[in-house]
Each structure stands twice: as C-alpha cells, then as structure tokens.
Scaffold this motif. Sequence first.
Motif, PDB file in Angstrom:
ATOM      1  N   LYS A 175     -14.076   0.678  35.301  1.00  0.00           N
ATOM      2  CA  LYS A 175     -14.905   1.049  34.431  1.00  0.00           C
ATOM      3  C   LYS A 175     -16.240   0.156  34.652  1.00  0.00           C
ATOM      4  O   LYS A 175     -15.978  -0.953  34.181  1.00  0.00           O
ATOM      5  N   LEU A 176     -17.129   0.708  34.982  1.00  0.00           N
ATOM      6  CA  LEU A 176     -18.427  -0.051  35.454  1.00  0.00           C
ATOM      7  C   LEU A 176     -19.592   0.450  34.365  1.00  0.00           C
ATOM      8  O   LEU A 176     -19.538   1.663  33.883  1.00  0.00           O
ATOM      9  N   ASN A 177     -20.136  -0.651  33.832  1.00  0.00           N
ATOM     10  CA  ASN A 177     -21.316  -0.081  32.684  1.00  0.00           C
ATOM     11  C   ASN A 177     -22.410  -0.612  33.178  1.00  0.00           C
ATOM     12  O   ASN A 177     -22.670  -1.580  33.706  1.00  0.00           O
ATOM     13  N   CYS A 178     -23.482   0.046  32.793  1.00  0.00           N
ATOM     14  CA  CYS A 178     -25.037  -0.350  32.913  1.00  0.00           C
ATOM     15  C   CYS A 178     -25.654   0.011  31.629  1.00  0.00           C
ATOM     16  O   CYS A 178     -25.962   1.090  31.425  1.00  0.00           O
ATOM     17  N   ARG A 179     -26.258  -1.158  30.974  1.00  0.00           N
ATOM     18  CA  ARG A 179     -26.967  -1.006  30.060  1.00  0.00           C
ATOM     19  C   ARG A 179     -28.441  -1.119  30.342  1.00  0.00           C
ATOM     20  O   ARG A 179     -29.124  -2.112  30.825  1.00  0.00           O
ATOM     21  N   VAL A 180     -29.313   0.067  29.922  1.00  0.00           N
ATOM     22  CA  VAL A 180     -30.456  -0.142  30.262  1.00  0.00           C
ATOM     23  C   VAL A 180     -31.502   0.004  28.670  1.00  0.00           C
ATOM     24  O   VAL A 180     -31.256   1.089  27.996  1.00  0.00           O
TER      25      VAL A 180
END
Length: 252
Positions: free
Chosen positions: A87-92
Amino acid sequence: MSHKLKEEDEDYTELTRIMDVPTMLVLILYFLIPSAWCAILNEDEASSHQPHKHNSLPPFVDILPPGPFYDVERSANVTALVDRPAKLNCRVNKIGNRTVSWLRHRDTHLLTVGPYTYTSDQRFRAVHTAGSEDWGLTIKFAQVRDSGMYECQVSTTPPMRHYIWLTVVEPKTTISGGSDVFINKGSNINLTCVVDYTVQPPSFVIWSHNNKQFRLRIQGEHPEAMQHGGHSPYEVSTLLVASALTLIAALK
C-alpha cells in the motif's frame, strides 16, 4: 507710526542680509523637528493600543505554499511482504481541481489517474475517498519484481512529482551463531532460529538434522524474542521471531 514700520522693515532687511543660507536652514529645522517628533510619538502610542493579531499557523510554519504541496511524512517509502498487499500513499494538500496520477518509474507506465486504474495488471488499484487528501496505490499479491520507484504526479503546469520507493521482501530464516558448533558428547545444545519479514509469528518451526525433521510448536508470543514494526506506509513491516530449541547432542 509709518516711521516705526519703516524702521522695523529696515531691521528685518538688515537681519536677512546678515543671515546666510546655512543659518536659516538651522532655524527652520529647529522649529520643525519637535513637531515631527511629536507626530511619531503619537503614532506609536496609537498603535500600541491596537489589539495584537496572533498568527494562526503552527509555530514551525510561517507561510504555507499557495498551491498544491506534498505531505512527505505521509508519503513515505514502503516495505511490503511478498504475496501480501503493498500500500503506497501520496498525500497532497490544497490540490484544488488538479488530478493525481501514479506511474511506475522504471518504464513510465501509467497506473492510475484520479480514482481510476489504467493498467491491465489486475493487481494494481487506485484508492481514494472523496474529500480526502490521500491518494493511494494498492498492489495485491506484491512480488519482488514490483520493487522500485513509483511516481505520484499532480497535474500542475509543469507537473509536480514525488517519488516513493517500494521494497518487496520475502520471509527468510537464519540460525544465530556460527556455522560450526562444538560441544561435548552427552551435553545439550541451544540453537536459535530467527524468522525475518513475516506478518505474524509462525505456529511452528521445522528443524532438520541428518534427514530427520523435528517440528516444534511455538506457544504464544514472547515479547523478549519478538519485535514488530507496524505496517506500511509509515513503518517497515517486519516481524522477528526467535525460537530457542534444545537438542540433545547424542541425536544422530
């Protein structure tokens, strides 16, 4: 009366004739400076009575960026286990009407755009909840070949890019100590098996010796012999299990 005014005019003319330009400037400044200084003091006094405006931002942030920016602490590298979900996460933050896409960096393959998945590999899936700042990429049944760099891209001009490194590992076992152990005949030997990279403690450990197998069941968890580092994307998902096995040296 006219004679007196005439005398005063003559005295003023004589005074201006005697005074040079620098002297006149000094006199002008002498009368102007006190009034200007009083004006400054009055302004300072008025400002001191105005209410103080507190900065609503955290003490470690002076000015937040005006446009989209990454929360790198919530967009960290990931270590996953083989055959388990990665699970990869990217918070913008402050994304506005922009779109987030995921790309595999080694071949620039487009994986997702917004909440939609654009790849024939059914293991990849875009994960996003409406209104959330998190844009996820899940890889089901991750394999070692999936390791590498992934790109989280925001559709600005030019595009913004943030890179996340994925490491997929396989469970492995090692025996503590050297490869050779020398003991006296009839004495006991303590061997320790360490299992790295497993999501939960194994229910048993199989030992082999001269084509013979010994199956040892592990009773519960032992805090002194087990360490678990949580799960991605914030921490490496690692479980260390130390199982001590006592073997009789006379075994053949």
